[in-house]
Design a protein around this motif. Structure first.
Motif, mmCIF file in Angstrom:
data_model
loop_
_atom_site.group_PDB
_atom_site.id
_atom_site.type_symbol
_atom_site.label_atom_id
_atom_site.label_comp_id
_atom_site.label_asym_id
_atom_site.label_seq_id
_atom_site.Cartn_x
_atom_site.Cartn_y
_atom_site.Cartn_z
ATOM 1 N N GLY A 55 0.816 -1.212 0.000
ATOM 2 C CA GLY A 55 0.000 0.000 0.000
ATOM 3 C C GLY A 55 0.847 1.258 0.000
ATOM 4 N N THR A 56 1.944 1.237 0.760
ATOM 5 C CA THR A 56 2.854 2.385 0.782
ATOM 6 C C THR A 56 3.469 2.606 -0.594
ATOM 7 O OG1 THR A 56 3.382 2.000 3.116
ATOM 8 C CG2 THR A 56 4.922 3.353 1.855
ATOM 9 N N GLY A 57 3.871 1.517 -1.239
ATOM 10 C CA GLY A 57 4.442 1.635 -2.587
ATOM 11 C C GLY A 57 3.440 2.165 -3.578
ATOM 12 N N LEU A 58 2.202 1.682 -3.497
ATOM 13 C CA LEU A 58 1.167 2.167 -4.412
ATOM 14 C C LEU A 58 0.889 3.647 -4.183
ATOM 15 C CD1 LEU A 58 -1.063 1.737 -6.522
ATOM 16 C CD2 LEU A 58 -2.575 1.028 -4.653
ATOM 17 N N ALA A 59 0.839 4.068 -2.923
ATOM 18 C CA ALA A 59 0.598 5.476 -2.620
ATOM 19 C C ALA A 59 1.700 6.355 -3.198
ATOM 20 C CB ALA A 59 0.495 5.684 -1.106
ATOM 21 N N THR A 94 -9.926 19.743 6.955
ATOM 22 C CA THR A 94 -10.927 19.232 6.021
ATOM 23 C C THR A 94 -10.318 18.204 5.084
ATOM 24 O OG1 THR A 94 -12.124 21.333 6.128
ATOM 25 C CG2 THR A 94 -12.633 19.886 4.276
ATOM 26 N N VAL A 95 -9.099 18.442 4.624
ATOM 27 C CA VAL A 95 -8.410 17.476 3.765
ATOM 28 C C VAL A 95 -8.251 16.145 4.491
ATOM 29 C CG1 VAL A 95 -6.179 16.903 2.715
ATOM 30 C CG2 VAL A 95 -7.196 19.156 2.333
ATOM 31 N N ILE A 96 -7.844 16.192 5.760
ATOM 32 C CA ILE A 96 -7.647 14.970 6.536
ATOM 33 C C ILE A 96 -8.962 14.235 6.736
ATOM 34 C CG2 ILE A 96 -7.005 14.082 8.810
ATOM 35 C CD1 ILE A 96 -4.874 16.286 8.915
ATOM 36 N N VAL A 97 -10.029 14.983 7.060
ATOM 37 C CA VAL A 97 -11.339 14.357 7.256
ATOM 38 C C VAL A 97 -11.813 13.680 5.972
ATOM 39 C CG1 VAL A 97 -13.794 14.809 7.682
ATOM 40 C CG2 VAL A 97 -12.054 15.844 9.156
ATOM 41 N N LEU A 98 -11.705 14.385 4.848
ATOM 42 C CA LEU A 98 -12.130 13.820 3.570
ATOM 43 C C LEU A 98 -11.315 12.576 3.219
ATOM 44 C CD1 LEU A 98 -12.633 16.988 1.323
ATOM 45 C CD2 LEU A 98 -14.394 15.487 2.240
ATOM 46 N N ALA A 99 -10.002 12.644 3.422
ATOM 47 C CA ALA A 99 -9.144 11.509 3.072
ATOM 48 C C ALA A 99 -9.454 10.297 3.940
ATOM 49 C CB ALA A 99 -7.677 11.908 3.222
ATOM 50 N N ASN A 173 -5.514 10.241 -1.321
ATOM 51 C CA ASN A 173 -6.535 11.282 -1.284
ATOM 52 C C ASN A 173 -6.057 12.512 -0.520
ATOM 53 O OD1 ASN A 173 -8.189 9.620 -2.726
ATOM 54 N ND2 ASN A 173 -9.750 9.381 -1.149
ATOM 55 N N ALA A 174 -5.354 12.305 0.582
ATOM 56 C CA ALA A 174 -4.887 13.440 1.378
ATOM 57 C C ALA A 174 -3.909 14.303 0.588
ATOM 58 C CB ALA A 174 -4.241 12.944 2.668
ATOM 59 N N ASN A 176 -3.304 14.358 -2.759
ATOM 60 C CA ASN A 176 -3.860 14.935 -3.982
ATOM 61 C C ASN A 176 -4.914 16.003 -3.703
ATOM 62 O OD1 ASN A 176 -2.209 13.534 -5.720
ATOM 63 N ND2 ASN A 176 -3.664 11.871 -6.069
ATOM 64 N N LEU A 177 -5.715 15.833 -2.653
ATOM 65 C CA LEU A 177 -6.664 16.894 -2.287
ATOM 66 C C LEU A 177 -5.926 18.147 -1.852
ATOM 67 C CD1 LEU A 177 -9.444 14.967 -0.322
ATOM 68 C CD2 LEU A 177 -9.758 16.294 -2.427
ATOM 69 N N GLY A 178 -4.856 17.978 -1.081
ATOM 70 C CA GLY A 178 -4.061 19.127 -0.685
ATOM 71 C C GLY A 178 -3.427 19.815 -1.874
ATOM 72 N N ARG A 179 -2.939 19.021 -2.817
ATOM 73 C CA ARG A 179 -2.319 19.560 -4.032
ATOM 74 C C ARG A 179 -3.339 20.329 -4.869
ATOM 75 N NH1 ARG A 179 0.006 14.782 -6.912
ATOM 76 N NH2 ARG A 179 2.031 15.293 -6.023
ATOM 77 N N ILE A 180 -4.504 19.739 -5.072
ATOM 78 C CA ILE A 180 -5.546 20.379 -5.881
ATOM 79 C C ILE A 180 -6.059 21.647 -5.196
ATOM 80 C CG2 ILE A 180 -7.937 20.095 -6.671
ATOM 81 C CD1 ILE A 180 -7.217 17.164 -7.282
ATOM 82 N N SER A 181 -6.173 21.600 -3.882
ATOM 83 C CA SER A 181 -6.694 22.749 -3.140
ATOM 84 C C SER A 181 -5.807 23.979 -3.285
ATOM 85 C CB SER A 181 -6.827 22.376 -1.660
ATOM 86 O OG SER A 181 -7.335 23.449 -0.913
ATOM 87 N N ARG A 182 -4.524 23.756 -3.549
ATOM 88 C CA ARG A 182 -3.595 24.893 -3.686
ATOM 89 C C ARG A 182 -3.534 25.465 -5.087
ATOM 90 N NH1 ARG A 182 -0.651 21.317 -0.409
ATOM 91 N NH2 ARG A 182 0.595 20.623 -2.195
ATOM 92 N N LEU A 183 -4.230 24.854 -6.044
ATOM 93 C CA LEU A 183 -4.225 25.376 -7.416
ATOM 94 C C LEU A 183 -4.889 26.748 -7.468
ATOM 95 C CD1 LEU A 183 -5.236 22.191 -9.443
ATOM 96 C CD2 LEU A 183 -2.980 23.242 -9.352
ATOM 97 N N GLU A 184 -4.347 27.609 -8.299
ATOM 98 C CA GLU A 184 -4.928 28.938 -8.488
ATOM 99 C C GLU A 184 -5.899 28.891 -9.667
ATOM 100 O OE1 GLU A 184 -2.010 31.943 -8.897
ATOM 101 O OE2 GLU A 184 -0.997 31.465 -7.012
ATOM 102 N N ILE A 185 -7.121 29.368 -9.425
ATOM 103 C CA ILE A 185 -8.130 29.392 -10.478
ATOM 104 C C ILE A 185 -7.878 30.605 -11.374
ATOM 105 C CG2 ILE A 185 -10.589 29.612 -10.980
ATOM 106 C CD1 ILE A 185 -11.172 28.179 -8.422
ATOM 107 N N PRO A 186 -7.806 30.412 -12.700
ATOM 108 C CA PRO A 186 -7.593 31.550 -13.602
ATOM 109 C C PRO A 186 -8.764 32.514 -13.572
ATOM 110 C CG PRO A 186 -8.050 29.540 -14.841
ATOM 111 C CD PRO A 186 -7.891 29.138 -13.410
#
Length: 201
Positions: A55-59, A94-99, A173-174, A176-186
């Motif tokens: 699982g660690t390797g897959l993550a 929120t990221v942790i709860v969702l993940a 999920n944790a 990638n959600l954190g990564r996506i949350s930091r994206l700047e919307i054009p």
């Protein structure tokens, strides 16, 4: 509410908590009806340490691959932006709860209850199909989820343990959600997933 934050983080946490608790409960009830036990054997037994290792390797592999996909492919950046528009800039709690909620709830249902009945192929396909959006542009997300579903299911079957799939699911999920949350919307909305201006990588 603004377009960037259609739901408050608190509302997102409550929705995720209730939805995934119900999904996990459905899985446990299914297991109970099928086996007479309230918990799947794979949740308590099996090759736990090997499962955690895989699982660690897959993550690690999935997180690395997702970062490259976002940088290299416009459709992946566009898809990430759409998720960002839906969820908004999530705080760490929120990221942790969702993940945690999604990782535990989906693994109990799909790998704990569904996999022994539906098999690896069918359970992975259904897992991928529930990860979709309002139109066919989101099919790439479904395809990505099907591949991950196969990998999670293989670990569960190979080791007889859900420990690794749960760990991998939560960590993926944790991060990638954190990564996506930091994206700047054009400033200008982008509807074309092939546009290279859709998201800043």
């Amino acid at each position: 509410m603004s377009d960037d934050q259609p739901l408050s983080p608190r509302a997102i946490r409550w929705f995720a908590g209730v939805f995934y608790a119900l999904l996990a409960a459905a899985g446990l009830i299914w297991i109970r009806l099928r086996t007479g036990s309230w918990l799947p054997e794979s949740l308590l037994g099996g090759q736990t340490f090997r499962s955690l290792y895989l699982g660690t390797g897959l993550a690690f592999l999935t997180i690395s691959m997702t970062g490259k996909l976002i940088r290299w492919f416009p459709w992946m950046r566009w898809l990430s932006l759409e998720v960002r528009r839906l969820l908004g800039p999530l705080d760490l709690f929120t990221v942790i709860v969702l993940a945690l909620a999604s990782g535990i709830g989906e693994e109990i249902f799909f790998r704990g209850a569904f996999l022994p009945v539906g098999g690896l192929v069918f359970s992975s396909l259904v897992f991928g199909l529930i990860h979709t959006g309002p139109d066919r542009r989101f099919l790439a997300w479904s395809a990505f989820a099907i591949v991950i579903g196969f990998a999670l299911g293989w670990i569960a079957l190979e080791t007889g343990s859900l420990a690794g799939p749960i760990l991998a699911h939560v960590v993926i999920n944790a991060v990638n959600l954190g990564r996506i949350s930091r994206l700047e919307i054009p400033q200008t909305p982008v509807d074309d997933p092939t546009s290279r201006d859709s998201v800043s990588p």
